[in-house]
Design an enzyme around this catalytic site. Sequence first.
Site, PDB file in Angstrom:
ATOM      1  N   GLY A  84      37.248  27.329  32.036  1.00 51.74           N
ATOM      2  CA  GLY A  84      36.736  28.247  30.879  1.00 51.74           C
ATOM      3  C   GLY A  84      37.472  29.323  30.256  1.00 51.74           C
TER       4      GLY A  84
ATOM      5  N   ASN B 222      37.078  20.050  19.406  1.00 51.14           N
ATOM      6  CA  ASN B 222      37.477  19.777  20.587  1.00 51.14           C
ATOM      7  C   ASN B 222      39.019  20.492  20.505  1.00 51.14           C
ATOM      8  OD1 ASN B 222      37.928  19.135  23.525  1.00 51.14           O
ATOM      9  ND2 ASN B 222      39.018  17.197  22.866  1.00 51.14           N
TER      10      ASN B 222
ATOM     11  N   ASN C 244      39.436  29.027  27.837  1.00 56.41           N
ATOM     12  CA  ASN C 244      39.223  28.947  26.254  1.00 56.41           C
ATOM     13  C   ASN C 244      37.947  29.672  25.810  1.00 56.41           C
ATOM     14  OD1 ASN C 244      41.499  27.370  24.824  1.00 56.41           O
ATOM     15  ND2 ASN C 244      41.342  26.415  26.858  1.00 56.41           N
TER      16      ASN C 244
ATOM     17  N   HIS D 110      42.662  19.955  22.683  1.00 54.10           N
ATOM     18  CA  HIS D 110      43.552  19.055  23.636  1.00 54.10           C
ATOM     19  C   HIS D 110      44.742  19.550  23.716  1.00 54.10           C
ATOM     20  CE1 HIS D 110      44.090  15.316  25.728  1.00 54.10           C
ATOM     21  NE2 HIS D 110      45.036  15.238  25.080  1.00 54.10           N
TER      22      HIS D 110
ATOM     23  N   LYS E 132      23.193   8.570  29.602  1.00 58.07           N
ATOM     24  CA  LYS E 132      23.655   9.704  28.749  1.00 58.07           C
ATOM     25  C   LYS E 132      23.021  10.334  27.427  1.00 58.07           C
ATOM     26  CE  LYS E 132      28.263   9.214  27.482  1.00 58.07           C
ATOM     27  NZ  LYS E 132      29.614  10.147  27.663  1.00 58.07           N
TER      28      LYS E 132
ATOM     29  N   LEU F 198      33.118  12.197  27.544  1.00 55.20           N
ATOM     30  CA  LEU F 198      32.906  11.768  25.989  1.00 55.20           C
ATOM     31  C   LEU F 198      31.522  11.930  25.674  1.00 55.20           C
ATOM     32  CD1 LEU F 198      34.413   8.154  25.809  1.00 55.20           C
ATOM     33  CD2 LEU F 198      35.418  10.336  24.852  1.00 55.20           C
ATOM     34  N   ILE F 199      31.550  12.321  24.388  1.00 55.52           N
ATOM     35  CA  ILE F 199      30.318  12.768  23.637  1.00 55.52           C
ATOM     36  C   ILE F 199      29.584  11.311  23.145  1.00 55.52           C
ATOM     37  CG2 ILE F 199      29.215  13.919  21.813  1.00 55.52           C
ATOM     38  CD1 ILE F 199      30.291  15.715  23.924  1.00 55.52           C
TER      39      ILE F 199
END
Length: 188
Positions: A13, A108, A15, A110, A66, A93-94
């Site tokens: 966490g 997001n 970020n 990366h 999900k 994955l969303i």
Amino acid sequence: MTTKIAVFASGSGSNFQAIQEAIERGELNAKVELVVTDKPEAFVVTRAKQFGIPVHAFSAKSYTSKEEYEAEIVALLRDRKIEWVVLAGYMRLIGHTLLSAYSNRIVNIHPSLLPSFPGKDAIGQAMDHGVKVTGVTVHFVDEGMDTGPILAQAAVEVVDGNHEETEARIHAVEHELYTKTLKKLFEN
Ligand code: GRF
């Protein structure tokens, strides 16, 4: 207008903390209304509590699909009138449920210059490949793995043979780039 956001994270966490600190310094006009994590033991939960931010921690195993856990998350986000979903080290994955509820409102970060080295351990992938420059990408989220339209990128030089030092450089760049990019997004 203050933008209401939810930060999704599965790990340390850092970020999330950088975003929260930028908000507290007045550099980003936003409010983290909720931290969502799929790892109830993750350090991001401790960080969120330190800032007094509510956490929704769930375990994917306790749901049949999900769709089921995402529907619950969407209800929470709507209840809190959240406008943007900010992924910061969220390792899932969303799915369609969340993507359709927050169309073009999920971003997001990366740790590579996408489209190079998507997926897990992007820093390790880059170092194994022997690249001399890698970096950070902020992008919109779509149904793919780190594939959505790119919003911002910054390059970071690899420290030869030193994963830890390279990672530290990447994190420092992430913390600045994410805040700056969110600021631009929310102001437009
Ligand atoms: C970051 O490197 C981010 O780019 C990636 O996951 C890592 C999360 O780090 N998606 P942290 O939990 O924010 O410290």
